[in-house]
Motif scaffolding. Sequence first.
Motif, PDB file in Angstrom:
ATOM      1  N   ARG A 142       0.825  -1.205   0.000  1.00  0.00           N
ATOM      2  CA  ARG A 142       0.000   0.000   0.000  1.00  0.00           C
ATOM      3  C   ARG A 142       0.862   1.259   0.000  1.00  0.00           C
ATOM      4  N   GLY A 143       2.053   1.173   0.618  1.00  0.00           N
ATOM      5  CA  GLY A 143       2.915   2.343   0.644  1.00  0.00           C
ATOM      6  C   GLY A 143       4.168   2.122   1.452  1.00  0.00           C
ATOM      7  N   CYS A 144       4.941   3.189   1.556  1.00  0.00           N
ATOM      8  CA  CYS A 144       6.244   3.135   2.216  1.00  0.00           C
ATOM      9  C   CYS A 144       6.444   4.404   3.017  1.00  0.00           C
ATOM     10  N   VAL A 145       7.022   4.278   4.192  1.00  0.00           N
ATOM     11  CA  VAL A 145       7.361   5.424   5.031  1.00  0.00           C
ATOM     12  C   VAL A 145       8.834   5.345   5.400  1.00  0.00           C
ATOM     13  N   LEU A 146       9.387   6.483   5.777  1.00  0.00           N
ATOM     14  CA  LEU A 146      10.768   6.532   6.227  1.00  0.00           C
ATOM     15  C   LEU A 146      10.990   7.774   7.065  1.00  0.00           C
ATOM     16  N   VAL A 147      12.078   7.760   7.784  1.00  0.00           N
ATOM     17  CA  VAL A 147      12.551   8.942   8.499  1.00  0.00           C
ATOM     18  C   VAL A 147      13.820   9.356   7.786  1.00  0.00           C
ATOM     19  N   GLY A 148      13.810  10.564   7.206  1.00  0.00           N
ATOM     20  CA  GLY A 148      14.967  10.985   6.436  1.00  0.00           C
ATOM     21  C   GLY A 148      14.887  12.432   5.998  1.00  0.00           C
ATOM     22  N   GLU A 149      15.873  12.804   5.220  1.00  0.00           N
ATOM     23  CA  GLU A 149      15.994  14.174   4.731  1.00  0.00           C
ATOM     24  C   GLU A 149      14.977  14.439   3.621  1.00  0.00           C
ATOM     25  N   PRO A 150      14.034  15.351   3.850  1.00  0.00           N
ATOM     26  CA  PRO A 150      13.014  15.627   2.837  1.00  0.00           C
ATOM     27  C   PRO A 150      13.597  16.035   1.484  1.00  0.00           C
ATOM     28  N   ALA A 151      14.638  16.824   1.466  1.00  0.00           N
ATOM     29  CA  ALA A 151      15.209  17.292   0.199  1.00  0.00           C
ATOM     30  C   ALA A 151      15.717  16.131  -0.646  1.00  0.00           C
ATOM     31  N   TYR A 152      16.231  15.090  -0.023  1.00  0.00           N
ATOM     32  CA  TYR A 152      16.733  13.938  -0.760  1.00  0.00           C
ATOM     33  C   TYR A 152      15.585  13.045  -1.239  1.00  0.00           C
ATOM     34  N   PRO A 171       6.211   9.187  17.576  1.00  0.00           N
ATOM     35  CA  PRO A 171       6.781   9.851  18.747  1.00  0.00           C
ATOM     36  C   PRO A 171       8.282  10.089  18.604  1.00  0.00           C
ATOM     37  N   GLY A 172       8.694  11.299  18.917  1.00  0.00           N
ATOM     38  CA  GLY A 172      10.113  11.659  18.905  1.00  0.00           C
ATOM     39  C   GLY A 172      10.666  12.047  17.549  1.00  0.00           C
ATOM     40  N   ILE A 173       9.853  12.018  16.498  1.00  0.00           N
ATOM     41  CA  ILE A 173      10.324  12.355  15.152  1.00  0.00           C
ATOM     42  C   ILE A 173       9.604  13.620  14.691  1.00  0.00           C
ATOM     43  N   PRO A 174      10.344  14.667  14.347  1.00  0.00           N
ATOM     44  CA  PRO A 174       9.680  15.859  13.794  1.00  0.00           C
ATOM     45  C   PRO A 174       8.920  15.487  12.520  1.00  0.00           C
ATOM     46  N   ARG A 175       7.718  15.999  12.372  1.00  0.00           N
ATOM     47  CA  ARG A 175       6.846  15.640  11.244  1.00  0.00           C
ATOM     48  C   ARG A 175       7.498  15.853   9.881  1.00  0.00           C
ATOM     49  N   GLU A 176       8.352  16.851   9.746  1.00  0.00           N
ATOM     50  CA  GLU A 176       8.950  17.119   8.431  1.00  0.00           C
ATOM     51  C   GLU A 176       9.932  16.036   7.997  1.00  0.00           C
ATOM     52  N   TYR A 177      10.366  15.178   8.941  1.00  0.00           N
ATOM     53  CA  TYR A 177      11.295  14.095   8.612  1.00  0.00           C
ATOM     54  C   TYR A 177      10.611  12.734   8.478  1.00  0.00           C
ATOM     55  N   LEU A 178       9.327  12.668   8.804  1.00  0.00           N
ATOM     56  CA  LEU A 178       8.551  11.443   8.621  1.00  0.00           C
ATOM     57  C   LEU A 178       7.878  11.551   7.260  1.00  0.00           C
ATOM     58  N   LEU A 179       8.382  10.785   6.309  1.00  0.00           N
ATOM     59  CA  LEU A 179       7.959  10.901   4.915  1.00  0.00           C
ATOM     60  C   LEU A 179       7.193   9.659   4.486  1.00  0.00           C
TER      61      LEU A 179
END
Length: 167
Positions: A110-120, A135-143
Motif C-alpha cells: 500500500r505504501g512506504c514510510v521513512l525517516v529521512g531528509e526531505p530534500a533527498y 513519537p520523537g520524530i519531527p513531522r517534516e522528517y517522517l515521509l
Amino acid sequence: MMLRPERQGDEAAIGAVTAAAFEGHPRSDGSEPKIIERLRAAGALTLSLVAEQEGEVVGHVAFSPVTFSGGERGWFGLGPIAVRPDVQGHGIGSRLVREGVRCLREGGARGCVLVGEPAYYRRFGFSAEHGLSTPGIPREYLLALPLNGPVPSGIVAFHPGFFGDAA
C-alpha cells in the motif's frame, strides 16, 4: 553495478557497508548495522537489496513492515539504506530506493514510510504532507509514499528491531 536481493553470506558485507556509511554521521548513533541484524533475526526484513560492484557489496537497503494506530496493513518502512563511502555520489542509493519501491509496488504494498531528509527523498515522491506522526520524530522528517491507495492518518510504528527489541 547490479542490484539483487540479499542472499545468504551477504550479512557481514552488509554490516560493514552500513557501519562505514554511517560512521561519523551527525544523526546516527551507530546502531544501523544492528537494526538490520535484528530485523533479519525477527524475520521482518521483508525486502533486502544489495548493490554489487565487481563482486563486492557496495550498497544496501532494507524494508520492513510498519504498523498504524488505525490498523492499516501493507505498509513498509525504508531503512536503513547505506552506500560505501568511496562510491557515494554515483547514484547507487537512488537506484536502491527506486528498485525497492518498484518491488514493493509490484508486490501490492500500500505504501512506504521513512525517516529521512526531505530534500533527498522528495525526488522519489516521498512527502511529509500527510496525517502521520511518530513519537520523537519531527513531522517534516517522517515521509510517506503511497503506492496502492491513500496515506492513512495516525501514528506509525516501525518494527521493534529499530529500537533494540526484535520480539
